[in-house]
Design a protein around this motif. Sequence first.
Motif, short mmCIF file in Angstrom:
data_model
loop_
_atom_site.label_atom_id
_atom_site.label_comp_id
_atom_site.label_asym_id
_atom_site.label_seq_id
_atom_site.Cartn_x
_atom_site.Cartn_y
_atom_site.Cartn_z
N LEU A 41 0.83 -1.21 0.00
CA LEU A 41 0.00 0.00 0.00
C LEU A 41 0.86 1.26 0.00
CD1 LEU A 41 -2.86 -0.97 2.50
CD2 LEU A 41 -3.01 -0.76 0.01
N THR A 42 1.98 1.24 0.73
CA THR A 42 2.87 2.40 0.76
C THR A 42 3.45 2.68 -0.61
OG1 THR A 42 3.41 1.93 3.08
CG2 THR A 42 4.90 3.40 1.86
N VAL A 43 3.91 1.64 -1.28
CA VAL A 43 4.46 1.80 -2.63
C VAL A 43 3.39 2.30 -3.58
CG1 VAL A 43 5.50 0.57 -4.57
CG2 VAL A 43 6.24 0.07 -2.23
N TRP A 44 2.17 1.80 -3.45
CA TRP A 44 1.07 2.23 -4.34
C TRP A 44 0.72 3.70 -4.11
CZ3 TRP A 44 -4.07 3.66 -3.17
CH2 TRP A 44 -4.90 3.80 -4.28
N ILE A 45 0.67 4.13 -2.85
CA ILE A 45 0.36 5.54 -2.55
C ILE A 45 1.46 6.45 -3.09
CG2 ILE A 45 0.10 7.21 -0.68
CD1 ILE A 45 -1.30 5.03 0.92
N ILE A 46 2.73 6.06 -2.91
CA ILE A 46 3.82 6.88 -3.42
C ILE A 46 3.75 7.00 -4.94
CG2 ILE A 46 6.34 6.95 -3.69
CD1 ILE A 46 6.58 5.72 -0.94
N ASN A 50 2.61 10.60 -6.76
CA ASN A 50 3.87 11.13 -7.27
C ASN A 50 4.75 11.70 -6.15
OD1 ASN A 50 3.23 10.52 -9.95
ND2 ASN A 50 2.13 12.46 -10.20
N LEU A 51 4.77 11.03 -5.02
CA LEU A 51 5.62 11.45 -3.92
C LEU A 51 7.05 11.04 -4.20
CD1 LEU A 51 3.36 10.55 -0.88
CD2 LEU A 51 3.62 12.75 -2.00
N SER A 52 7.99 11.91 -3.79
CA SER A 52 9.39 11.64 -4.06
C SER A 52 10.21 12.15 -2.88
CB SER A 52 9.83 12.32 -5.35
OG SER A 52 11.22 12.15 -5.55
N THR A 53 11.36 11.55 -2.69
CA THR A 53 12.27 11.98 -1.64
C THR A 53 13.17 13.12 -2.09
OG1 THR A 53 13.86 10.27 -2.34
CG2 THR A 53 12.30 9.69 -0.59
N ARG A 55 14.02 16.81 -2.90
CA ARG A 55 13.46 18.06 -2.37
C ARG A 55 13.02 19.02 -3.46
NH1 ARG A 55 17.43 19.56 2.74
NH2 ARG A 55 17.06 17.65 3.92
N ASP A 56 13.69 18.99 -4.60
CA ASP A 56 13.38 19.95 -5.66
C ASP A 56 12.22 19.51 -6.56
OD1 ASP A 56 15.40 21.54 -4.78
OD2 ASP A 56 16.89 20.69 -6.14
N SER A 57 11.64 18.37 -6.31
CA SER A 57 10.53 17.91 -7.14
C SER A 57 9.25 18.61 -6.74
CB SER A 57 10.36 16.39 -7.01
OG SER A 57 10.05 16.05 -5.68
N ALA A 58 8.32 18.71 -7.69
CA ALA A 58 7.06 19.40 -7.47
C ALA A 58 6.08 18.51 -6.71
CB ALA A 58 6.44 19.83 -8.80
N LEU A 59 5.22 19.15 -5.92
CA LEU A 59 4.17 18.46 -5.20
C LEU A 59 2.88 18.59 -5.99
CD1 LEU A 59 3.02 17.01 -2.71
CD2 LEU A 59 2.66 19.25 -1.66
N VAL A 60 2.30 17.48 -6.38
CA VAL A 60 1.12 17.46 -7.22
C VAL A 60 -0.05 16.94 -6.40
CG1 VAL A 60 0.08 16.58 -9.34
CG2 VAL A 60 2.52 17.11 -9.28
N LEU A 61 -1.13 17.73 -6.35
CA LEU A 61 -2.37 17.33 -5.70
C LEU A 61 -3.44 17.23 -6.77
CD1 LEU A 61 -2.31 19.65 -2.54
CD2 LEU A 61 -1.51 17.30 -2.74
N ARG A 62 -4.04 16.06 -6.90
CA ARG A 62 -5.03 15.84 -7.94
C ARG A 62 -6.37 15.46 -7.32
NH1 ARG A 62 -1.59 12.24 -12.39
NH2 ARG A 62 -0.04 13.86 -12.88
N SER A 63 -7.42 16.02 -7.91
CA SER A 63 -8.76 15.71 -7.46
C SER A 63 -9.72 15.95 -8.61
CB SER A 63 -9.15 16.57 -6.25
OG SER A 63 -10.50 16.34 -5.89
#
Length: 259
Positions: A41-46, A50-53, A55-63
């Motif tokens: 489940l953790t791997v699927w949520i990541i 589009n979660l990444s470790t 720091r310079d990557s963008a945070l994407v919230l989709r709905s």
Amino acid sequence: MTIAPVPNDVIYTVGLYGWRKRCLYFLLLLFLVTMIVNLALTVWIIKVMNLSTVRDSALVLRSERNVTLNVRNSQGHLTGQLTGRTLWKAQCRRLEVRSRADGQPLFSADADEIRIGTRTFTVTGSEGAVFRHSVETPLIQSSASEELKLESPTRTLTMGAPRGVEVTSAHGALTVGGRKDLQLQSTEGEIILDAATVRLASLPLGVFAPEPPGRASPPPPPAGQATYEVCVCPSGKLYLSPAASSSTCQAVSNICLWS
């Protein structure tokens, strides 16, 4: 030394046997399955979010409907909210947008004022910018290849300053026009026209009228008149009169009588 044998009813076996052993194995198996499911489940949520470790990557919230971000203080009270679907709305006491380079505020807004801290403020709309109330600014300037236009379609346009208003065109003509009267007024100072050539176009041409009997009349203007003199009526109105050897300006000219 002789050691006597221990009876069988006195020997105790150490370990788990029977239903206790099966229950322990079942709990271990259940714990292992739970760990595998949690990891999956953790791997699927990541992957989905589009979660990444990095720091310079963008945070994407989709709905598919709405996205709402709430900010609360230590007492749990709502202090800020950002929500939107097709139209984004921000509710807070003060909104600031800062530069990534030096942290300087680029845009700030609260209940009292809106500040724009950029070096230049550009309006790209075809209709320009519309201000319903007064505007205070030290400089209004168009881009190098565009014209600057200040317009009030249905009301008056007023520019005022305690130390003076300067309108300058460094590399072109400056045109001031009006459908009705154009008034230049100085209550205490002077109105100075400083140029190599001062041209008063479209001045009316007065008709020379002979003087009453007993007064000397200037000679009539020659045929093919090319030179005129500027005359001033008692009302201040200017008109042209054919130039002669003496002045042809008359207070009873048709221009002054109908002014």
